[in-house]
Design a protein around this motif. Structure first.
Motif, PDB file in Angstrom:
ATOM      1  N   ASN A  96      40.042  40.292  31.559  1.00  0.00           N
ATOM      2  CA  ASN A  96      39.480  40.397  32.735  1.00  0.00           C
ATOM      3  C   ASN A  96      40.524  39.975  33.895  1.00  0.00           C
ATOM      4  O   ASN A  96      41.467  39.283  33.629  1.00  0.00           O
ATOM      5  N   ALA A  97      40.168  40.642  34.921  1.00  0.00           N
ATOM      6  CA  ALA A  97      41.134  40.376  36.159  1.00  0.00           C
ATOM      7  C   ALA A  97      40.320  40.118  37.382  1.00  0.00           C
ATOM      8  O   ALA A  97      39.110  40.762  37.746  1.00  0.00           O
ATOM      9  N   GLU A  98      40.660  39.123  38.144  1.00  0.00           N
ATOM     10  CA  GLU A  98      39.909  38.685  39.293  1.00  0.00           C
ATOM     11  C   GLU A  98      40.575  38.919  40.358  1.00  0.00           C
ATOM     12  O   GLU A  98      41.780  38.618  40.687  1.00  0.00           O
ATOM     13  N   LYS A  99      39.865  39.517  41.599  1.00  0.00           N
ATOM     14  CA  LYS A  99      40.338  39.739  42.957  1.00  0.00           C
ATOM     15  C   LYS A  99      41.540  40.540  42.644  1.00  0.00           C
ATOM     16  O   LYS A  99      42.798  40.171  43.116  1.00  0.00           O
ATOM     17  N   VAL A 100      41.596  41.938  42.524  1.00  0.00           N
ATOM     18  CA  VAL A 100      42.527  42.697  42.327  1.00  0.00           C
ATOM     19  C   VAL A 100      42.736  43.540  43.446  1.00  0.00           C
ATOM     20  O   VAL A 100      41.774  43.962  44.195  1.00  0.00           O
ATOM     21  N   THR A 101      43.784  43.221  44.475  1.00  0.00           N
ATOM     22  CA  THR A 101      44.151  43.789  45.786  1.00  0.00           C
ATOM     23  C   THR A 101      44.659  45.218  45.379  1.00  0.00           C
ATOM     24  O   THR A 101      45.773  45.099  44.970  1.00  0.00           O
ATOM     25  N   THR A 102      44.359  46.254  46.011  1.00  0.00           N
ATOM     26  CA  THR A 102      45.091  47.435  45.982  1.00  0.00           C
ATOM     27  C   THR A 102      45.315  47.960  47.382  1.00  0.00           C
ATOM     28  O   THR A 102      44.641  47.315  48.346  1.00  0.00           O
ATOM     29  N   PRO A 103      46.143  49.133  47.649  1.00  0.00           N
ATOM     30  CA  PRO A 103      46.369  49.504  48.872  1.00  0.00           C
ATOM     31  C   PRO A 103      44.981  49.988  49.644  1.00  0.00           C
ATOM     32  O   PRO A 103      44.871  49.879  50.816  1.00  0.00           O
ATOM     33  N   ILE A 104      43.904  50.160  48.964  1.00  0.00           N
ATOM     34  CA  ILE A 104      42.481  50.773  49.661  1.00  0.00           C
ATOM     35  C   ILE A 104      41.455  50.058  49.280  1.00  0.00           C
ATOM     36  O   ILE A 104      40.482  50.166  49.806  1.00  0.00           O
ATOM     37  N   HIS A 105      41.395  48.894  48.387  1.00  0.00           N
ATOM     38  CA  HIS A 105      40.352  48.299  48.010  1.00  0.00           C
ATOM     39  C   HIS A 105      40.760  47.081  47.243  1.00  0.00           C
ATOM     40  O   HIS A 105      41.883  46.917  46.746  1.00  0.00           O
ATOM     41  N   THR A 106      39.778  45.917  47.473  1.00  0.00           N
ATOM     42  CA  THR A 106      40.122  44.848  46.756  1.00  0.00           C
ATOM     43  C   THR A 106      38.617  44.636  45.742  1.00  0.00           C
ATOM     44  O   THR A 106      37.507  44.567  46.197  1.00  0.00           O
ATOM     45  N   TYR A 107      39.089  44.537  44.545  1.00  0.00           N
ATOM     46  CA  TYR A 107      38.079  44.666  43.406  1.00  0.00           C
ATOM     47  C   TYR A 107      37.966  43.012  43.089  1.00  0.00           C
ATOM     48  O   TYR A 107      38.896  42.191  42.727  1.00  0.00           O
ATOM     49  N   LEU A 108      36.656  42.834  43.082  1.00  0.00           N
ATOM     50  CA  LEU A 108      36.280  41.142  42.906  1.00  0.00           C
ATOM     51  C   LEU A 108      36.580  40.974  41.310  1.00  0.00           C
ATOM     52  O   LEU A 108      36.935  39.922  40.963  1.00  0.00           O
ATOM     53  N   GLU A 109      36.256  41.897  40.406  1.00  0.00           N
ATOM     54  CA  GLU A 109      36.394  41.740  39.055  1.00  0.00           C
ATOM     55  C   GLU A 109      36.468  42.829  38.283  1.00  0.00           C
ATOM     56  O   GLU A 109      35.906  44.047  38.708  1.00  0.00           O
ATOM     57  N   VAL A 110      37.404  43.080  37.284  1.00  0.00           N
ATOM     58  CA  VAL A 110      37.758  44.200  36.725  1.00  0.00           C
ATOM     59  C   VAL A 110      37.636  43.936  35.130  1.00  0.00           C
ATOM     60  O   VAL A 110      38.185  42.940  34.610  1.00  0.00           O
TER      61      VAL A 110
END
Length: 121
Positions: A96-110
């Protein structure tokens, strides 16, 4: 799109050891916390261990002293070293990964798809 891929699950005898790895794919700026969860047959998914970007860790009481979580921030990978395995550790282990920040989007959870760990008695 960010993906997590677990590896390292296997069949092992009680008392043995395994090392799980979780690799990320995609262009990632940062990840807050990364962790391992597990789900045994007929049971709810539960937290095994979590580690923050700063290296703070937290473990389930059932694995303290036996499991060690670590991460490589440069590679955006997280690991779980499991020693003194018990039959009750048998489960599918999920990354699990929390708050994943990418160039176009921030994913709260993956979540990853899981890797099976089976401990025989």
């Amino acid at each position: 799109q960010v993906q997590l891929v677990e590896s390292g699950g296997a069949l092992v005898q009680a008392g043995g050891s395994l090392r799980l790895s979780c690799a990320t794919s995609g262009s990632i700026f940062s990840i807050n916390a990364m962790g391992w969860y597990r789900q045994a047959p007929g049971k709810q998914r539960e937290l095994v261990a979590v580690i923050t970007s700063g290296g703070n860790t937290n473990y389930a009481d059932s694995v303290k002293g036996r499991f060690t979580i670590s991460r490589d921030n440069a590679k955006n990978m997280v690991y779980l070293q499991m020693n003194s395995l018990k039959p009750e550790d048998t489960a599918v282990y999920y990354c699990n990964a929390e708050k994943v920040t990418t160039p176009i989007h921030t994913y709260l959870e993956v979540w990853g798809r899981g890797t099976l760990v089976t401990v025989s008695s």
